[in-house]
Motif scaffolding. Structure first.
Motif, short mmCIF file in Angstrom:
data_model
loop_
_atom_site.label_atom_id
_atom_site.label_comp_id
_atom_site.label_asym_id
_atom_site.label_seq_id
_atom_site.Cartn_x
_atom_site.Cartn_y
_atom_site.Cartn_z
N THR A 96 -6.22 27.84 -17.72
CA THR A 96 -5.03 27.06 -18.03
C THR A 96 -4.20 26.87 -16.76
O THR A 96 -4.24 27.72 -15.87
CB THR A 96 -4.16 27.74 -19.11
OG1 THR A 96 -3.01 26.92 -19.38
CG2 THR A 96 -3.69 29.12 -18.67
N THR A 97 -3.46 25.79 -16.72
CA THR A 97 -2.52 25.59 -15.63
C THR A 97 -1.14 26.13 -15.98
O THR A 97 -0.26 26.18 -15.14
CB THR A 97 -2.41 24.09 -15.26
OG1 THR A 97 -2.01 23.37 -16.44
CG2 THR A 97 -3.72 23.55 -14.73
N GLY A 98 -0.96 26.55 -17.23
CA GLY A 98 0.33 27.08 -17.67
C GLY A 98 0.51 28.54 -17.30
O GLY A 98 -0.37 29.36 -17.54
N SER A 99 1.66 28.86 -16.74
CA SER A 99 1.90 30.25 -16.31
C SER A 99 2.30 31.15 -17.47
O SER A 99 2.22 32.38 -17.36
CB SER A 99 2.98 30.29 -15.24
OG SER A 99 4.22 29.82 -15.76
N GLN A 100 2.70 30.58 -18.58
CA GLN A 100 3.10 31.37 -19.75
C GLN A 100 2.18 31.12 -20.94
O GLN A 100 2.56 31.34 -22.08
CB GLN A 100 4.55 31.03 -20.14
CG GLN A 100 5.56 31.39 -19.07
CD GLN A 100 5.58 32.89 -18.81
OE1 GLN A 100 5.62 33.70 -19.73
NE2 GLN A 100 5.53 33.27 -17.55
N THR A 101 0.97 30.66 -20.68
CA THR A 101 0.03 30.34 -21.75
C THR A 101 -0.85 31.54 -22.04
O THR A 101 -1.47 32.10 -21.14
CB THR A 101 -0.85 29.14 -21.35
OG1 THR A 101 0.00 28.02 -21.08
CG2 THR A 101 -1.83 28.77 -22.46
N MET A 102 -0.90 31.92 -23.32
CA MET A 102 -1.79 32.98 -23.75
C MET A 102 -3.09 32.31 -24.18
O MET A 102 -3.07 31.31 -24.88
CB MET A 102 -1.18 33.74 -24.93
CG MET A 102 -1.92 34.98 -25.28
SD MET A 102 -2.19 36.12 -23.91
CE MET A 102 -0.55 36.69 -23.58
N LEU A 103 -4.20 32.84 -23.73
CA LEU A 103 -5.50 32.20 -23.97
C LEU A 103 -6.21 32.85 -25.16
O LEU A 103 -6.82 33.90 -25.03
CB LEU A 103 -6.35 32.31 -22.70
CG LEU A 103 -5.77 31.59 -21.49
CD1 LEU A 103 -6.52 31.96 -20.22
CD2 LEU A 103 -5.78 30.08 -21.71
N ARG A 104 -6.13 32.19 -26.30
CA ARG A 104 -6.74 32.72 -27.52
C ARG A 104 -8.24 32.90 -27.35
O ARG A 104 -8.81 33.86 -27.85
CB ARG A 104 -6.43 31.79 -28.70
CG ARG A 104 -6.92 32.31 -30.01
CD ARG A 104 -6.09 33.48 -30.47
NE ARG A 104 -6.71 34.08 -31.65
CZ ARG A 104 -6.50 35.31 -32.04
NH1 ARG A 104 -5.69 36.09 -31.36
NH2 ARG A 104 -7.07 35.78 -33.10
N LEU A 123 1.33 37.11 -17.03
CA LEU A 123 1.11 37.35 -18.46
C LEU A 123 -0.33 37.76 -18.73
O LEU A 123 -0.58 38.75 -19.44
CB LEU A 123 1.46 36.08 -19.24
CG LEU A 123 1.26 36.12 -20.75
CD1 LEU A 123 2.23 37.10 -21.38
CD2 LEU A 123 1.45 34.73 -21.33
N LEU A 124 -1.28 37.05 -18.16
CA LEU A 124 -2.69 37.36 -18.41
C LEU A 124 -3.13 38.64 -17.71
O LEU A 124 -3.96 39.38 -18.24
CB LEU A 124 -3.56 36.17 -18.01
CG LEU A 124 -3.34 34.92 -18.86
CD1 LEU A 124 -4.14 33.75 -18.30
CD2 LEU A 124 -3.68 35.16 -20.32
N ARG A 125 -2.54 38.94 -16.56
CA ARG A 125 -2.85 40.22 -15.89
C ARG A 125 -2.43 41.39 -16.78
O ARG A 125 -3.12 42.40 -16.85
CB ARG A 125 -2.15 40.31 -14.53
CG ARG A 125 -2.88 39.59 -13.42
CD ARG A 125 -2.33 39.94 -12.04
NE ARG A 125 -0.93 39.63 -11.87
CZ ARG A 125 -0.45 38.43 -11.54
NH1 ARG A 125 -1.27 37.41 -11.34
NH2 ARG A 125 0.85 38.23 -11.40
#
Length: 194
Positions: A96-104, A123-125
């Motif tokens: 994702t290019t979004g910095s606050q996107t959670m990847l389901r 967030l993903l880290r």
């Protein structure tokens, strides 16, 4: 306030097998604007020995025209087939290019025991401290991540199993906390009415 983390999901097994005779990477994709699909397609061209399966349906015919021979578009799959695809994959990519996107898609992969290659954000880290390679959204970074995961498949699978268990324990703990709070709230309201 109680924040509920990702809800565990495990799709039932399917008779369909996606296993191949070579390293299998699945890119979970819906072809939305925040998904850098060109990074996946460029990496696939650089890794002809790796099989890439990409979920979702492209909105643009240019994508299908640019596919290398080691790329297959699966379309959107029904739940059991999707779950089996996640289980059979050696790695799942969710970018994702979004910095606050959670990847389901990354959560679903971990719940099916498969390690992930995901975009690098704070967030993903936090959510994927293991079983994951976090990358900048560049083809060369994705190529290196696929090669690393291929070379260390057993390690990343073991990490995915451990992370799955940790996420399940966290979910059960949060669920029980929420149930306790809800029961307490109901009991207080009933007591006030009496």
């Amino acid at each position: 306030a109680t924040i509920l983390p990702d809800v565990p999901v495990e799709y039932p097994p399917s008779n369909v097998s996606y296993k191949r005779d070579r390293f299998l990477v699945v890119a979970v994709c819906s072809f939305d604007r925040d998904e850098p699909i060109e990074v996946v397609l460029d990496a696939a061209r650089a890794l002809p020995e790796v099989q890439f399966l990409i979920t979702g349906k492209p909105k643009n015919r240019d994508v299908t025209a640019a596919l290398s021979s080691n790329v297959t578009l699966t379309g959107f799959l029904e739940a059991t087939a999707f779950g089996q695809l996640l289980r059979d994959a050696d790695a799942v990519i969710a970018l994702t290019t979004g910095s606050q996107t959670m990847l389901r898609g990354a959560y679903e992969a971990i719940y099916h025991g498969t390690p992930v290659i995901i975009s690098n954000s704070e967030l993903l880290r936090q959510e994927f401290p293991s079983a994951a390679i976090l990358i900048d959204n560049r083809a060369d970074a994705l190529v290196a991540a696929v090669q690393r995961m291929s070379a260390e498949t057993v390690r990343y699978r073991e990490e995915a199993a451990a992370l799955r268990q940790a996420k399940l324990r966290r979910w059960i703990s949060k669920r029980e906390l929420l149930k306790t709070k809800l029961n307490h709230t109901v009991e207080n309201r009933v007591a006030r009415r009496l």
